[in-house]
Design a protein around this motif. Structure first.
Motif, PDB file in Angstrom:
ATOM      1  N   UNK A 223     -86.105  -2.521 -34.105  1.00 29.07           N
ATOM      2  CA  UNK A 223     -85.500  -2.456 -33.008  1.00 29.07           C
ATOM      3  C   UNK A 223     -84.817  -3.802 -32.849  1.00 29.07           C
ATOM      4  N   UNK A 224     -85.092  -4.769 -33.264  1.00 29.67           N
ATOM      5  CA  UNK A 224     -84.193  -6.175 -33.385  1.00 29.67           C
ATOM      6  C   UNK A 224     -84.523  -6.946 -32.124  1.00 29.67           C
ATOM      7  N   UNK A 225     -84.323  -8.110 -32.158  1.00 30.18           N
ATOM      8  CA  UNK A 225     -84.727  -8.970 -31.016  1.00 30.18           C
ATOM      9  C   UNK A 225     -84.202  -8.539 -29.761  1.00 30.18           C
ATOM     10  N   UNK A 226     -82.882  -8.252 -29.604  1.00 29.38           N
ATOM     11  CA  UNK A 226     -82.292  -7.763 -28.359  1.00 29.38           C
ATOM     12  C   UNK A 226     -82.908  -6.562 -27.762  1.00 29.38           C
ATOM     13  N   UNK A 227     -82.888  -5.581 -28.604  1.00 26.79           N
ATOM     14  CA  UNK A 227     -83.748  -4.292 -28.309  1.00 26.79           C
ATOM     15  C   UNK A 227     -85.461  -4.837 -27.734  1.00 26.79           C
ATOM     16  N   UNK A 228     -85.858  -5.571 -28.504  1.00 26.00           N
ATOM     17  CA  UNK A 228     -87.427  -5.961 -28.229  1.00 26.00           C
ATOM     18  C   UNK A 228     -87.292  -6.470 -26.814  1.00 26.00           C
ATOM     19  N   UNK A 229     -86.358  -7.485 -26.407  1.00 24.38           N
ATOM     20  CA  UNK A 229     -86.196  -8.095 -24.905  1.00 24.38           C
ATOM     21  C   UNK A 229     -86.063  -7.070 -24.100  1.00 24.38           C
ATOM     22  N   UNK A 230     -85.372  -6.022 -24.346  1.00 23.02           N
ATOM     23  CA  UNK A 230     -85.168  -5.074 -23.377  1.00 23.02           C
ATOM     24  C   UNK A 230     -86.270  -4.269 -23.143  1.00 23.02           C
ATOM     25  N   UNK A 231     -86.828  -3.833 -24.223  1.00 24.53           N
ATOM     26  CA  UNK A 231     -88.170  -3.198 -24.008  1.00 24.53           C
ATOM     27  C   UNK A 231     -89.491  -4.085 -23.068  1.00 24.53           C
ATOM     28  N   UNK A 232     -89.247  -5.251 -23.579  1.00 21.33           N
ATOM     29  CA  UNK A 232     -90.382  -6.073 -22.972  1.00 21.33           C
ATOM     30  C   UNK A 232     -90.147  -6.509 -21.414  1.00 21.33           C
ATOM     31  N   UNK A 233     -88.826  -6.409 -21.120  1.00 22.82           N
ATOM     32  CA  UNK A 233     -88.648  -6.605 -19.504  1.00 22.82           C
ATOM     33  C   UNK A 233     -88.690  -5.426 -19.018  1.00 22.82           C
ATOM     34  N   UNK A 234     -88.363  -4.309 -19.522  1.00 18.65           N
ATOM     35  CA  UNK A 234     -88.808  -2.705 -18.943  1.00 18.65           C
ATOM     36  C   UNK A 234     -90.236  -2.733 -18.679  1.00 18.65           C
ATOM     37  N   UNK A 235     -91.046  -3.241 -19.522  1.00 22.08           N
ATOM     38  CA  UNK A 235     -92.449  -3.043 -19.748  1.00 22.08           C
ATOM     39  C   UNK A 235     -93.085  -3.899 -18.589  1.00 22.08           C
ATOM     40  N   UNK A 236     -92.369  -5.030 -18.560  1.00 22.58           N
ATOM     41  CA  UNK A 236     -93.032  -5.928 -17.335  1.00 22.58           C
ATOM     42  C   UNK A 236     -92.778  -5.228 -15.966  1.00 22.58           C
ATOM     43  N   UNK A 237     -91.442  -4.701 -15.867  1.00 23.83           N
ATOM     44  CA  UNK A 237     -91.153  -4.092 -14.591  1.00 23.83           C
ATOM     45  C   UNK A 237     -91.951  -2.949 -14.227  1.00 23.83           C
ATOM     46  N   UNK A 238     -92.377  -2.222 -15.165  1.00 30.00           N
ATOM     47  CA  UNK A 238     -93.204  -0.904 -14.919  1.00 30.00           C
ATOM     48  C   UNK A 238     -94.589  -1.337 -14.583  1.00 30.00           C
ATOM     49  N   UNK A 239     -95.261  -2.483 -15.470  1.00 28.81           N
ATOM     50  CA  UNK A 239     -96.650  -2.663 -15.447  1.00 28.81           C
ATOM     51  C   UNK A 239     -96.934  -3.648 -14.853  1.00 28.81           C
ATOM     52  N   UNK A 240     -95.984  -4.456 -14.371  1.00 26.83           N
ATOM     53  CA  UNK A 240     -96.587  -5.856 -13.452  1.00 26.83           C
ATOM     54  C   UNK A 240     -95.760  -5.975 -12.274  1.00 26.83           C
ATOM     55  N   UNK A 241     -94.639  -5.994 -12.141  1.00 24.56           N
ATOM     56  CA  UNK A 241     -93.669  -5.951 -10.917  1.00 24.56           C
ATOM     57  C   UNK A 241     -94.099  -4.889 -10.104  1.00 24.56           C
ATOM     58  N   UNK A 242     -94.081  -3.580 -10.726  1.00 28.37           N
ATOM     59  CA  UNK A 242     -94.530  -2.256  -9.909  1.00 28.37           C
ATOM     60  C   UNK A 242     -95.695  -2.173  -9.206  1.00 28.37           C
ATOM     61  N   UNK A 243     -96.655  -2.981 -10.144  1.00 25.32           N
ATOM     62  CA  UNK A 243     -97.999  -2.947  -9.816  1.00 25.32           C
ATOM     63  C   UNK A 243     -98.233  -3.538  -8.344  1.00 25.32           C
ATOM     64  N   UNK A 244     -97.522  -4.811  -8.220  1.00 24.36           N
ATOM     65  CA  UNK A 244     -97.701  -5.844  -7.150  1.00 24.36           C
ATOM     66  C   UNK A 244     -96.587  -5.298  -6.017  1.00 24.36           C
ATOM     67  N   UNK A 245     -95.602  -4.301  -6.316  1.00 25.30           N
ATOM     68  CA  UNK A 245     -94.559  -3.934  -5.384  1.00 25.30           C
ATOM     69  C   UNK A 245     -95.342  -3.632  -4.062  1.00 25.30           C
ATOM     70  N   UNK A 246     -94.964  -3.975  -2.865  1.00 23.18           N
ATOM     71  CA  UNK A 246     -95.295  -3.908  -1.564  1.00 23.18           C
ATOM     72  C   UNK A 246     -96.251  -4.837  -1.171  1.00 23.18           C
ATOM     73  N   UNK A 247     -97.087  -5.550  -2.073  1.00 21.29           N
ATOM     74  CA  UNK A 247     -98.007  -6.590  -1.846  1.00 21.29           C
ATOM     75  C   UNK A 247     -97.224  -7.867  -1.680  1.00 21.29           C
ATOM     76  N   UNK A 248     -96.530  -8.145  -2.471  1.00 27.31           N
ATOM     77  CA  UNK A 248     -95.890  -9.509  -2.747  1.00 27.31           C
ATOM     78  C   UNK A 248     -94.202  -9.224  -2.794  1.00 27.31           C
ATOM     79  N   UNK A 249     -93.253 -10.013  -2.295  1.00 23.58           N
ATOM     80  CA  UNK A 249     -92.094 -10.008  -2.105  1.00 23.58           C
ATOM     81  C   UNK A 249     -91.515 -10.196  -3.459  1.00 23.58           C
ATOM     82  N   UNK A 250     -90.565  -9.650  -3.956  1.00 21.44           N
ATOM     83  CA  UNK A 250     -89.754  -9.849  -5.301  1.00 21.44           C
ATOM     84  C   UNK A 250     -89.596 -11.213  -5.707  1.00 21.44           C
ATOM     85  N   UNK A 251     -89.031 -12.223  -4.629  1.00 22.51           N
ATOM     86  CA  UNK A 251     -89.111 -13.467  -5.144  1.00 22.51           C
ATOM     87  C   UNK A 251     -90.212 -14.189  -5.390  1.00 22.51           C
TER      88      UNK A 251
END
Length: 469
Positions: free
Chosen positions: A257-285
């Motif tokens: 995947x390479x480093x750049x690809x791994x970064x994109x996968x990691x950020x996408x994973x964070x959005x789906x498993x962390x940010x979305x989990x708390x969406x509505x409970x906390x502000x994005x900022x």
């Protein structure tokens, strides 16, 4: 243009999102579903210049008959398949993208310097591996396409936004271009101009739905992903530490995947498993390290929302954040210096956007015929900002605006509305002191034009990146 690293990631790690399609078959499917409707492809013309301009002797420009023949054949093939083309060209540089625009001009200047070094060293022009678009090509292309009877439009704000909005509003077959931003916009399908085979009228379609499936995201998450990776609005360095943290916590790395690809996968994973989990409970900022760059970040997010669209990541409070000034909040995180000499005068990279009104479209989404539309693009008001005109007569300004949008004139409306124009690079040797730069040689002509357009009542400015003359 586009999202940092996304093009390489798609090619190396997600090739399955790219599908070879036939425009002829797509057009037939459209006609069978919507009898009487004309299948339309909206073309990002600035992305197509390299595809169209094929002469080997390109350093001096020219070969006009050959180039015009290429354009005529391009139009003829699509017309023979019953497909209508609508071409969009850049019209202005948005102020919050000025720093990025300047960086590109500096990079282009280095490329031009390499070209002249090659010419001096080898006494011959370089090959296509060092190809640089000849000066003025975009302007000449507009008039060539109009001479071929094609609908040719010039943007009032960001051109790729206008292309995406037009494609969505008029239910086009798709967008033909080369910009990963078209994977982020929730609009009609995106086709690659670089992969276009004109003989068979086939190319590659990049599917944003398949991209979302690969990343575990929703379509509404793509603007957030884009801004966290870095765009023309949100500097790449703004979230560098955040991306590193995501990568450190990511445990599902793919092979090859390479480093750049791994970064994109990691950020996408964070959005789906962390940010979305708390969406509505906390502000994005509260979940992201926005700090003083909150306005810049939300501006980047909203730049991907087409008229009538909303985002679950943007609250109503975030939507009313005051617009950035001409410098934006990116200066502290984007330290590359601006040029201290003019970079030329080839206005081929100007950008800005014409926003459209989706609610005014009454036809069925599947069967809307672009030929039957009633909207006049010259009357649509920009959504992101209102310009303070330097010409007091509204009738004159409206005529200039209409002709600008219809690509019937160039730079006139920019001068009347803003009192300045941005000029791109030209092919001239900056180290040759025998001749002055054309930017300076033609300054008296420009000043005379400004004086006539502004009725002598205003100072006239000539903008090259950060400098005004």
């Amino acid at each position: 243009m586009g999202v940092r690293g996304l093009q390489g990631f798609v090619g190396s790690s997600c090739p399955h999102i790219c599908t070879v399609v036939s425009f002829k078959e797509l057009a037939e499917q459209h006609r069978s579903k919507c009898p009487g409707s004309t299948p339309t492809v909206v073309v990002d013309a600035m992305c197509c210049l390299r595809y169209w301009y094929t002469p080997d002797s390109w350093v001096c420009g020219g070969q006009w008959k050959e180039y015009f023949s290429v354009l005529r054949n391009f139009v003829r093939v699509f017309t023979a398949a019953g497909i209508q083309l609508v071409f969009f060209f850049d019209g202005m540089v948005e102020r919050h993208k000025r720093d990025v625009w300047v960086k590109r001009r500096l990079r282009n200047s280095r490329e031009v310097a390499r070209i002249f070094h090659h010419i001096k060293s080898h006494r011959e022009q370089p090959g296509r591996n060092m190809f640089f678009i000849p000066s003025g090509l975009a302007i000449f292309t507009r008039f060539a396409l109009k001479a071929l009877g094609q609908e040719t439009l010039c943007s009032l704000q960001e051109a790729d936004y206008e292309v995406a909005a037009y494609g969505l509003q008029h239910h086009c077959l798709g967008i033909l271009g080369e910009d990963t931003d078209y994977l982020v916009y929730d609009t009609c399908p995106y086709f690659s101009i670089s992969e276009l085979c004109l003989d068979s009228l086939s190319t590659t379609m990049l599917c944003r739905e398949k991209l979302c499936e690969s990343l575990g995201l929703r379509l509404a998450d793509l603007p957030l992903l884009a801004c966290l990776l870095g765009t023309d609005v949100v500097p790449e360095g703004l979230f560098e530490t955040f991306r590193y943290q995501c990568l450190s916590a990511y445990t599902s790395a793919r092979e090859n995947c390479g480093r750049n690809g791994s970064v994109i996968l990691a950020v996408a994973d964070h959005i789906s498993k962390v940010l979305r989990l708390h969406q509505g409970e906390k502000k994005l900022e509260e979940m992201l390290p926005l700090g003083p760059n909150k306005a810049l970040f939300y501006k980047g997010m909203t730049s991907y929302l087409l008229p009538g669209q909303t985002s679950p990541w943007i609250s109503q409070k975030a939507k009313v954040i005051a617009p950035l000034d001409s410098q934006g909040a990116s200066e502290s995180s984007d330290p590359e210096p601006k040029p201290d000499v003019p970079v030329g005068s080839n206005p081929e990279s100007e950008q800005d956007v014409l926003c459209t009104d989706l609610e005014s479209k009454q036809e069925s989404p599947m069967c809307a015929d672009p030929e039957s539309r009633q909207e006049d693009p010259t009357s649509m008001e920009p959504e992101l900002k209102q310009q303070v005109a330097l010409v007091s007569d509204p009738e004159i300004l409206e005529v200039a605006r209409a002709r600008h949008v219809q690509a019937e004139s160039y730079l006139v409306y920019n001068i009347m509305a803003n009192g300045e124009i941005e000029c791109s690079n030209t092919l001239e040797d900056a180290l040759d002191q025998a001749l002055p730069s054309q930017a300076f040689a033609y300054r008296p002509v420009r000043q005379r034009v400004y004086s006539l357009l502004l009725a002598g009542g205003h100072a006239f400015w000539f903008s090259t990146g950060s400098l005004h003359y």
